[in-house]
Design a protein around this motif. Structure first.
Motif, short mmCIF file in Angstrom:
data_model
loop_
_atom_site.label_atom_id
_atom_site.label_comp_id
_atom_site.label_asym_id
_atom_site.label_seq_id
_atom_site.Cartn_x
_atom_site.Cartn_y
_atom_site.Cartn_z
N LEU A 1 -1.98 9.64 6.01
CA LEU A 1 -1.28 8.40 5.65
C LEU A 1 -0.12 8.14 6.59
CD1 LEU A 1 -1.24 8.65 1.79
CD2 LEU A 1 -2.25 6.84 3.13
N LEU B 1 -6.51 5.68 -1.45
CA LEU B 1 -5.49 4.86 -0.81
C LEU B 1 -5.73 4.71 0.68
CD1 LEU B 1 -2.21 5.58 -2.64
CD2 LEU B 1 -3.57 3.54 -2.54
N VAL B 2 -6.27 5.78 1.30
CA VAL B 2 -6.61 5.64 2.72
C VAL B 2 -7.67 4.56 2.89
CG1 VAL B 2 -7.61 6.84 4.67
CG2 VAL B 2 -5.98 8.00 3.25
N LEU B 3 -8.62 4.56 1.94
CA LEU B 3 -9.65 3.53 1.94
C LEU B 3 -9.04 2.14 1.83
CD1 LEU B 3 -12.69 4.03 1.90
CD2 LEU B 3 -12.65 3.61 -0.53
N ILE B 4 -8.06 2.01 0.94
CA ILE B 4 -7.43 0.70 0.73
C ILE B 4 -6.67 0.28 1.99
CG2 ILE B 4 -5.57 -0.43 -0.54
CD1 ILE B 4 -6.55 0.81 -3.01
N VAL B 5 -5.97 1.25 2.60
CA VAL B 5 -5.23 0.90 3.82
C VAL B 5 -6.19 0.45 4.92
CG1 VAL B 5 -3.77 1.84 5.62
CG2 VAL B 5 -3.32 2.39 3.27
N PHE B 6 -7.35 1.14 4.99
CA PHE B 6 -8.37 0.70 5.95
C PHE B 6 -8.80 -0.72 5.64
CE2 PHE B 6 -8.78 4.81 7.65
CZ PHE B 6 -9.52 4.68 8.79
N GLY B 7 -9.01 -1.00 4.36
CA GLY B 7 -9.39 -2.35 3.96
C GLY B 7 -8.36 -3.37 4.38
N VAL B 8 -7.09 -3.03 4.19
CA VAL B 8 -6.01 -3.94 4.59
C VAL B 8 -6.09 -4.24 6.08
CG1 VAL B 8 -3.53 -4.11 4.89
CG2 VAL B 8 -4.45 -3.25 2.76
N MET B 9 -6.31 -3.16 6.87
CA MET B 9 -6.30 -3.38 8.32
C MET B 9 -7.53 -4.15 8.79
SD MET B 9 -4.73 0.11 9.65
CE MET B 9 -3.10 0.55 9.16
N MET C 1 -6.35 4.28 13.77
CA MET C 1 -7.61 4.06 13.09
C MET C 1 -8.60 5.18 13.41
SD MET C 1 -7.42 1.38 11.29
CE MET C 1 -8.84 0.36 11.00
N TYR D 1 0.19 1.69 12.53
CA TYR D 1 0.20 0.29 12.14
C TYR D 1 1.57 -0.33 12.35
CZ TYR D 1 -0.64 -3.91 9.49
OH TYR D 1 -0.78 -5.20 9.14
N LEU E 1 -13.87 -2.59 -2.11
CA LEU E 1 -13.56 -2.82 -0.70
C LEU E 1 -14.77 -3.36 0.04
CD1 LEU E 1 -11.24 -0.02 0.44
CD2 LEU E 1 -10.87 -2.46 0.43
N LEU F 1 -6.77 -5.41 -6.07
CA LEU F 1 -7.33 -4.07 -6.22
C LEU F 1 -6.23 -3.05 -6.51
CD1 LEU F 1 -9.86 -2.41 -6.03
CD2 LEU F 1 -9.49 -2.20 -3.61
N MET F 2 -5.10 -3.22 -5.82
CA MET F 2 -3.98 -2.29 -6.06
C MET F 2 -3.48 -2.41 -7.49
SD MET F 2 -1.81 -2.59 -2.62
CE MET F 2 -2.56 -2.49 -1.03
N ALA G 1 0.83 -1.20 0.00
CA ALA G 1 0.00 0.00 0.00
C ALA G 1 0.86 1.24 0.00
CB ALA G 1 -0.93 0.00 1.21
N ILE H 1 -7.04 -7.51 -1.77
CA ILE H 1 -6.74 -6.08 -1.83
C ILE H 1 -5.51 -5.82 -2.70
CG2 ILE H 1 -6.11 -4.14 -0.37
CD1 ILE H 1 -8.05 -5.29 1.66
N ILE I 1 -1.50 6.88 9.95
CA ILE I 1 -1.93 5.48 9.91
C ILE I 1 -0.71 4.56 9.86
CG2 ILE I 1 -3.11 3.77 8.52
CD1 ILE I 1 -5.07 5.80 7.73
N LEU J 1 -14.72 -6.78 2.05
CA LEU J 1 -15.13 -6.93 3.45
C LEU J 1 -16.19 -8.02 3.58
CD1 LEU J 1 -15.24 -3.35 4.91
CD2 LEU J 1 -13.51 -5.10 5.13
#
Lengths: 215, 423, 103
Positions: free
Chosen positions: B151, A68-76, B170, B158, C80, C34-35, A33, C31, B154, C84
């Motif tokens: 970013l 990308l913030v959305l994707i990072v959230f998805g990852v977590m 978060m 993390y 996403l 997706l990237m 990410a 994911i 976060i 989920l």
């Protein structure tokens, strides 16, 4: 253009390509990410170098700061443990690397074998926008269009007005026929805005909290 | 002389007039690099300075609010050098990286935050034309770059490999992403009034007296308060500092950081506090305008050269004072109000601030239309926006406000079609 | 940028595109796939901007890339949400595990 900008170009070109390759190579999703952040951020700088200020800023705001913030959230939210890795096998990696190099060679050789500059008068967007010069008002405070000031033109084209094409109508040869105005992007713009609303509702519906079926 | 502080014009000056005291002309790229270095130094100095200044101010203000004295001995009577002493202490500390952390990412995170809030300064005008770059997408780029800060936060949370840090990050991510929306919409209200995204022009349009400031516009008046609330939240300041709520989360995403990297986060926080306050000043409070017309009078009396430069220096001071007052308001709020709960923070943003800001935005768009129909003016108080003209002698980056940007094109196109329809 | 010309930009676009395709095909993390899509879209965007600068495409290239950016954001949100949901049902994000429709 001058040396400084050429240096900037090569620097950010290297960052873009390096980031893209490390997105492919890395096995850790979070590192992927952030390599993607690097890639997309440097692409935004390339946009700025190409004289597309507004698109570059949009790339930073929507892509890097939003998507990308959305994707990072998805990852977590989907990680099962700290620093999760889901590995592909080594054979897969070698094979895909090989295919990738061949594919890149084909695409790159195709794209670079065309002399793109010959398809134009050699001026590109700069010549088109100067036609609407009284809109940019180089003396009145705005940067000249060659320096990436396309914000107003973009905004007008979303309202279906095309200053870059239509404003030279005044200097056309005097004929009796009615001038044809170019069409802009009002309808696509409306469709996209409705589309975004639908996506908002749909994504909220899909991702709502539900009771797990099996534990 | 007044144009020297804009990167493009500095580069041009070096090419055409040569280096001062030396006289040698530079070629284009060298001039650009020199201009860039000068600006990085200037902005960098201003990036580090407020951190020290405002940390000291925060100590003193919080002490007075809590009926204490605050630092009194470090460096003289008022503890002036307390921030410096803090800085030296922090640099001396051991730079720990926890065993469970993702080392590379852990080390990288503070720099992302610092770079984001540093780059956001490039389009900020400190006085007429005194910006590192006068960009036509100025406000847009500033908001875009500010949104990258999340970013880094976060990433910090993390990669620390600690649950407190992860929870904090978060929360912080959710909060910053949500508050960006009403903040951007409210920042757009004065942009609609001015008709340009260039921050220098937005401020110039409000020059000439306090009655021209955007805050006297009925919708922008409320937009200012919504903007300032959201800006406070996006700087993770109390009462919105859920990310580092020490009573529940130890220190949030900062839990595992120490020494120099920890101080980088705070440098960035104070720098972006100043930045959002400065943006509020440029957008709503007239930028470098003193409110009495003194600067405008100086510029009229001495249209070029030294008088203009003096006017700009006064403008710079006015601008810094206004921004610092707003920063002090943020400090005051922090030490007065208790911290909200995270669900209250999100409810405030999503259920109240976003609808309010959408209403204000729609109102700002509709207001001039209604006003022109009713009274024939574009502004009740102050000069109508279209009549706020160039001050004499300011040539390059001043504004001659056209009617809203679309109308020349419409007029031109309709004129063209009318012309074409005649035989 | 006359000294550079369109070709280096197009080459970077090609690198982004190929990396994205490789990413989409090899990653087992949903994911990660997706990237890969985002990388491909960015390669296309870079080409649009390059052509708008160097060829008669003009302003239209920039308009198109704006649309691409906006639609990519929408696509990421839906993808996403799907990821989920997948995670809720399978307790993993490994796309190879979503094989219940094999019959």
């Amino acid at each position: 253009m001058n040396t400084a900008e050429i240096i900037l170009f090569w620097l950010f070109a290297a960052l873009t390509c390096g980031g893209a390759v490390s997105v492919c190579v890395s096995q850790n999703v979070v590192r992927m990410a952030f390599a993607l952040v690097l890639t997309l951020g440097s692409t935004a700088v390339l946009f700025l170098l190409l004289g597309a200020d507004f698109v570059g800023a949009t790339q930073l705001l929507v892509y890097v700061g939003g998507t990308l913030v959305l994707i990072v959230f998805g990852v977590m939210l989907t990680a099962t443990g700290p620093f999760t890795r889901i590995k592909s096998s080594a054979a897969d990696g070698i094979l895909s690397g090989l295919i990738g190099v061949i594919f890149l060679f084909i695409v790159a050789s195709t794209v670079t074998s065309v002399r793109w500059v010959d398809t134009d008068d050699g001026q590109g967007i700069a010549s088109k926008i100067t036609l609407g010069a009284h809109l940019t008002k180089a003396e009145g405070g705005f940067n000249p269009a060659q320096q990436g000031n396309t914000t107003r033109q973009l905004g007008l084209s979303f309202l279906s007005i095309r200053p870059d094409r239509d404003l030279n109508l005044g200097v056309r040869p005097a004929t009796s026929e009615k001038p044809k105005l170019s069409t802009g992007y009002l309808l696509p713009f409306e469709i996209v805005s409705v589309h975004l609303l639908v996506v908002l509702v749909g994504a909220a519906y899909l991702a709502r909290t539900k009771r797990r079926t099996k534990t | 002389m007044d144009t020297l502080l804009a990167a493009n014009s500095l580069a041009e000056y070096l090419q055409t007039n040569g280096v001062p005291f030396c006289g040698c002309l530079l070629d284009e790229s060298t001039a650009m690099i020199v201009a860039a270095v000068v600006h990085v130094a200037l902005v960098g100095a201003w990036f580090g300075l407020p951190a020290g200044l405002f940390i000291w101010a925060e100590r003193k203000v919080s002490a007075r609010i809590q009926d204490r004295l605050g630092p009194t001995r470090t460096g003289g009577k008022f503890g002036w050098l307390q921030s410096l002493a803090d800085g030296i202490k922090l640099i001396q500390k051991e730079d720990l990286v926890p065993k469970d952390a993702d080392g590379l990412m852990f080390r990288l995170a503070p720099y992302i935050v610092v770079v984001a809030s540093f780059v956001a300064y490039i389009a900020l005008p400190f006085s007429d034309g005194w910006a590192a770059m006068t960009l036509d997408v100025g406000l847009f780029l500033t908001l875009a770059v500010l949104s990258l800060e999340v970013l880094g936060v976060i990433l910090a949370g993390y990669s620390s490999g600690s649950k407190w840090a992860l929870f904090g990050a978060m929360r912080e991510g959710a909060q910053m992403v949500s508050y960006e929306i009403p903040m951007a919409i409210c920042a757009l209200c004065p942009i609609v009034t001015a008709g340009t995204l260039n921050l220098n022009e937005v401020a110039l349009l409000q020059s000439g007296g306090a009655w021209n400031w955007n805050i006297l516009h009925p919708f922008n008046f409320f937009a200012f308060f919504v903007y300032f609330t959201c800006a406070t939240a996006s700087c993770k300041r109390a009462p919105f500092d859920l990310a580092e709520a020490e009573s529940e989360l130890v220190a949030g995403f900062l839990t595992e950081y120490s020494g120099f990297r920890w101080s980088l986060f705070f440098l960035a926080e104070y720098a972006s506090m100043f930045l959002v306050s400065a943006l509020a000043v440029v957008l709503f409070l007239g930028g470098w305008d003193d409110g009495l017309g003194i600067i405008a009078a100086i510029k009229t009396a001495f249209p070029d050269g030294f008088g203009n430069f003096i006017a700009n220096v006064i403008g710079l001071k006015v601008f810094l004072i206004k921004s610092s007052i707003l920063v002090c308001v943020q400090i005051w709020v922090r030490w007065t109000l208790p911290r909200l709960r995270i669900d209250q923070v999100m409810t405030t943003c999503l259920k109240y601030l976003i609808p309010i800001s959408c209403f204000l935005f729609a109102g700002t768009v509709a207001y001039p239309l209604v006003l022109v129909t009713m009274s024939g003016r574009t502004s009740i108080i102050g000069a109508p926006a279209g009549e706020r003209l160039v001050q004499p002698g300011v040539t390059r980056r001043t504004v001659r406000l056209t009617p809203p940007a679309s109308s020349p094109a419409v007029a031109k196109v309709s004129a063209a079609s009318a012309e074409g329809s005649q035989p | 940028m006359q000294a550079i010309g369109p070709n280096p930009f197009l080459f970077i676009g090609a690198v982004l595109f190929v990396c994205g395709v490789i990413c989409m095909t090899t990653k087992r993390n949903g994911i990660g796939v997706l990237m890969g899509v985002e990388l491909v879209l960015n390669g296309a965007n870079l080409n649009f901007i390059t052509f708008s600068r160097f060829t008669p495409l003009g302003l239209d290239g920039q308009v198109f890339s704006l649309f691409v950016i906006v639609l990519a954001a929408a696509e990421a949100a839906v993808a996403l949400a799907i990821a989920l949901n997948f995670y809720n049902n399978h307790l993993t994000i490994d796309v190879d595990r979503g094989d219940e429709l094999h019959g």
